[in-house]
Design a protein around this motif. Structure first.
Motif, PDB file in Angstrom:
ATOM      1  N   GLU A  39       0.881  -1.174   0.000  1.00 15.98           N
ATOM      2  CA  GLU A  39       0.000   0.000   0.000  1.00 15.98           C
ATOM      3  C   GLU A  39       0.915   1.219   0.000  1.00 15.98           C
ATOM      4  O   GLU A  39       1.602   1.436   1.016  1.00 15.98           O
ATOM      5  N   PRO A  40       1.055   1.950  -1.067  1.00 14.84           N
ATOM      6  CA  PRO A  40       0.367   1.824  -2.355  1.00 14.84           C
ATOM      7  C   PRO A  40       0.854   0.599  -3.130  1.00 14.84           C
ATOM      8  O   PRO A  40       1.775  -0.095  -2.689  1.00 14.84           O
ATOM      9  N   CYS A  41       0.257   0.369  -4.288  1.00 16.66           N
ATOM     10  CA  CYS A  41       0.784  -0.674  -5.169  1.00 16.66           C
ATOM     11  C   CYS A  41       0.755  -0.183  -6.616  1.00 16.66           C
ATOM     12  O   CYS A  41      -0.285  -0.186  -7.273  1.00 16.66           O
ATOM     13  N   TRP A  42       1.913   0.254  -7.054  1.00 16.88           N
ATOM     14  CA  TRP A  42       2.076   0.726  -8.430  1.00 16.88           C
ATOM     15  C   TRP A  42       2.481  -0.430  -9.345  1.00 16.88           C
ATOM     16  O   TRP A  42       3.242  -1.292  -8.931  1.00 16.88           O
ATOM     17  N   SER A  43       1.994  -0.401 -10.574  1.00 17.31           N
ATOM     18  CA  SER A  43       2.491  -1.338 -11.585  1.00 17.31           C
ATOM     19  C   SER A  43       3.788  -0.802 -12.180  1.00 17.31           C
ATOM     20  O   SER A  43       4.422  -1.456 -12.998  1.00 17.31           O
ATOM     21  N   LEU A  44       4.156   0.406 -11.767  1.00 12.76           N
ATOM     22  CA  LEU A  44       5.378   1.053 -12.260  1.00 12.76           C
ATOM     23  C   LEU A  44       6.529   0.772 -11.295  1.00 12.76           C
ATOM     24  O   LEU A  44       6.321   0.717 -10.079  1.00 12.76           O
ATOM     25  N   TYR A  80      10.293  -2.457  -1.850  1.00 11.43           N
ATOM     26  CA  TYR A  80      10.147  -1.769  -3.148  1.00 11.43           C
ATOM     27  C   TYR A  80       9.238  -2.575  -4.085  1.00 11.43           C
ATOM     28  O   TYR A  80       8.375  -2.028  -4.762  1.00 11.43           O
ATOM     29  N   LEU A  81       9.429  -3.919  -4.087  1.00  7.78           N
ATOM     30  CA  LEU A  81       8.600  -4.774  -4.935  1.00  7.78           C
ATOM     31  C   LEU A  81       7.130  -4.703  -4.532  1.00  7.78           C
ATOM     32  O   LEU A  81       6.243  -4.760  -5.377  1.00  7.78           O
ATOM     33  N   SER A  82       6.872  -4.589  -3.246  1.00  7.53           N
ATOM     34  CA  SER A  82       5.479  -4.619  -2.791  1.00  7.53           C
ATOM     35  C   SER A  82       4.739  -3.316  -3.107  1.00  7.53           C
ATOM     36  O   SER A  82       3.528  -3.336  -3.294  1.00  7.53           O
ATOM     37  N   THR A  83       5.441  -2.206  -3.176  1.00  9.06           N
ATOM     38  CA  THR A  83       4.762  -0.924  -3.422  1.00  9.06           C
ATOM     39  C   THR A  83       4.906  -0.425  -4.853  1.00  9.06           C
ATOM     40  O   THR A  83       4.083   0.357  -5.316  1.00  9.06           O
ATOM     41  N   GLY A 109       8.406   5.218 -11.427  1.00  7.19           N
ATOM     42  CA  GLY A 109       9.005   4.101 -12.169  1.00  7.19           C
ATOM     43  C   GLY A 109       8.899   4.284 -13.670  1.00  7.19           C
ATOM     44  O   GLY A 109       7.891   4.781 -14.171  1.00  7.19           O
ATOM     45  N   THR A 110       9.932   3.844 -14.374  1.00  3.72           N
ATOM     46  CA  THR A 110       9.947   4.013 -15.822  1.00  3.72           C
ATOM     47  C   THR A 110       9.520   2.740 -16.552  1.00  3.72           C
ATOM     48  O   THR A 110       9.418   2.734 -17.779  1.00  3.72           O
ATOM     49  N   ASP A 111       9.309   1.639 -15.788  1.00  2.00           N
ATOM     50  CA  ASP A 111       8.922   0.372 -16.423  1.00  2.00           C
ATOM     51  C   ASP A 111       7.558  -0.090 -15.923  1.00  2.00           C
ATOM     52  O   ASP A 111       7.258   0.020 -14.737  1.00  2.00           O
TER      53      ASP A 111
END
Ligand SMILES: *[C@@H]1O[C@H](CO)[C@@H](O)[C@H](O)[C@H]1NC(C)=O
Ligand SMILES: *[C@@H]1O[C@H](CO)[C@@H](O)[C@H](O)[C@H]1NC(C)=O
Ligand SMILES: *[C@@H]1O[C@H](CO)[C@@H](O)[C@H](O)[C@H]1NC(C)=O
Length: 491
Positions: free
Chosen positions: A243-248, A264-267, A272-274
């Motif tokens: 929480e949050p959870c970005w796909s980026l 970092y993986l969880s949020t 993020g550029t990818d």
């Protein structure tokens, strides 16, 4: 006579003008806004819409009651008495699963298909007199039920003597990858982890070679690993996203098998550029392999997992391990059926469907094609509400008003039109003017079960307080979840 000609001319002129006006007006159909990068690929979008996918851990460990085999197992122990992959696929289809991933090889090195590069496989087992191929039966059954397949090929191999020697082992691994991706038709997901043997901590896995080969052999595959490149690990095995959870995220900050990146993986990363969305892997039981002593999770636990994975912009990878008979146990199958029935009970009916909607503004104005009605149709990607370009005040809101007498709900669902990028950073939800939720990201799907339970509301207002560009919302729902404790009432 003159006046007749004039009148004729005037009518003609009028018709032309009207015609031109119509043409011009038609030319001005409002366009969708520009995307906010990065964007998902076609295969990533397909993957996201699956929501629930199934993992099947099966192999020698099923017969030795272990989680990690030693690599010294006698292949003769692999002898499922009634292996029936059609039963797996039937259970999966009933659970609404559209992709199943099988452990073609786990850390113990035993292969479920007759690899020509090792004897440590079904070839050396009594099952089907050494002529069987679990991967083939799995693929055929899945296809017959309209389910896509994925495979896991463990990099760590506790059996093969080449393990620990970089070049020969990487050649062996790559050869097996080619067998799996050449022989069995279309594979939609391939699952990599970075686990290594304590006997060979310096072993290098040639991920670049492996990934290049995967993409050469399969066109619509998603590669899963801690670091993608198409789907990332969520950073834990509890089935809960951050929480949050970005796909980026920034792939340059990730490394496969690195321990400093789980947070970092969880949020993910708003900068993020990818595009690298997260997958939440968890087992329906305590272990990944089937053990007689374990039983499936309770429905309430599975629903907690669902709300915190699918409901936080992720895909849920739920492991359901076949047993020593080679079947999914009836108690697991039953648990899955209840789980699916519960999800359908909650989400089949959208109580917002009959409500009055108001929005802060809409792109192209009334009738412009981006009105609130777009949040109620069944297209959850390309049909969406968009605020007007002029509405830059960061005061974007949607108001859902209950018709006569109000609303009775305890779940709120919001979905972003992620085809144009993930945008929402922060949002708030008010019921009857009372702040109920201060949220962060939304993404493909955001679900909230209201603390305190059932709400009798008249007006629900969703405010988007911060976003990357204008927020675009493809769907909203108010639902009633009878499985969620519901004592408290807000009036
Ligand atoms: C692994 O590499 C480290 C540092 O390069 C070295 O000290 C260690 O001995 C190596 N371990 C093995 C098992 O080769
Ligand atoms: C994790 O550690 C590696 C190397 O130690 C570093 O390159 C990377 O940036 C770190 N990642 C994060 C998210 O801290
Ligand atoms: C990710 O990359 C972007 C663009 O280079 C940068 O602004 C951002 O700070 C990076 N995120 C992290 C956590 O380093």
């Amino acid at each position: 006579m003159t006046s007749f000609i004039t009148r004729l001319w005037c009518s003609f002129y009028l018709i032309i003008t009207l015609f031109k006006f119509t043409i011009c007006w038609r030319e001005q159909v409002p366009t969708p806004p520009l995307p906010v990068l990065p964007l998902p690929t076609y295969s990533q979008l397909k993957w996201q819409q699956r929501e629930l996918i199934m993992f099947l851990h099966f192999g020698v460990n099923t017969f030795t009651d272990r989680e990690w085999g030693t690599g010294h197992e006698n292949p003769a122990i692999f002898n499922p008495s009634g292996l029936n992959t059609n039963q797996w696929a039937t259970v999966a289809a009933e659970a609404g699963v559209s992709l199943m991933i099988l452990t073609a090889k786990h850390h113990d090195g035993f292969c479920l298909w007759p690899s020509k590069y090792t004897e440590h496989s079904v070839i050396s087992s009594p099952w089907r007199n050494g002529k069987g191929d679990v991967v083939e039966e799995f693929v055929n059954a899945a296809k017959a039920h309209g389910i896509d397949v994925g495979l896991y090929l463990s990099p760590w191999d506790r059996h093969d003597h080449r393990y620990g020697h970089d070049l020969p082992y990487n050649e062996y691994y790559l050869a097996q990858l080619q067998e799996l991706l050449n022989k069995y038709g279309s594979v939609r997901e391939i699952w990599f982890d970075g686990a290594k043997g304590p006997n060979a901590p310096n072993m290098s896995y040639y991920f670049s070679d492996w990934f290049a080969m995967v993409n050469e052999l399969q066109s619509s595959i998603n590669i899963f690993s801690d670091a993608g490149p198409n789907v990332r690990w969520v950073g834990n095995e509890k089935g809960f996203a951050g929480e949050p959870c970005w796909s980026l995220i920034n792939r340059t900050s990730l490394a496969i098998g690195s321990s400093n990146i789980t947070k970092y993986l969880s949020t993910g990363d708003p900068r993020g550029t990818d595009w690298l969305p997260a997958e939440c892997d968890v087992s329906i039981r305590k272990g990944w392999f089937w053990h007689k002593s374990e039983s499936p999770r309770k429905l309430s636990e599975l629903l907690d997992i669902y709300y915190n994975s699918v409901g936080r912009n992720c895909v849920l990878l739920l492991n359901v391990p076949p047993n020593t008979a080679g079947l999914i146990s009836e108690d697991d199958a039953q648990s899955l059926r209840e789980f699916r029935a519960a999800i359908n009970t909650v989400f089949d009916q959208n109580l917002a469907q009959d409500c009055n909607f108001r929005v802060s503004s809409q792109r192209g104005g009334e009738g412009g094609g981006f009105g609130p009605e777009k949040m109620l149709d069944s297209d959850h990607l390309w049909s969406f509400w968009a605020p007007g370009d002029e509405d830059k005040e960061k005061n974007h809101w949607i108001e859902i008003g209950g018709k006569d007498g109000g609303l009775r709900f305890n779940v709120i669902r919001i979905q972003e039109a992620i085809g144009l990028g993930q945008r929402i950073k922060r949002h708030e939800i008010y019921v009857n003017g009372k702040l109920m939720i201060k949220g962060t990201t939304v993404g493909y799907k955001r679900l909230y079960r209201l603390e305190g339970g059932l709400v009798h509301g008249h007006v629900v207002r969703i405010r988007i307080t911060s976003s990357r560009g204008l927020p675009l919302i493809s769907s909203v729902g108010l639902h009633f979840d009878p499985f969620w404790h519901s004592e408290f009432t807000l009036n």
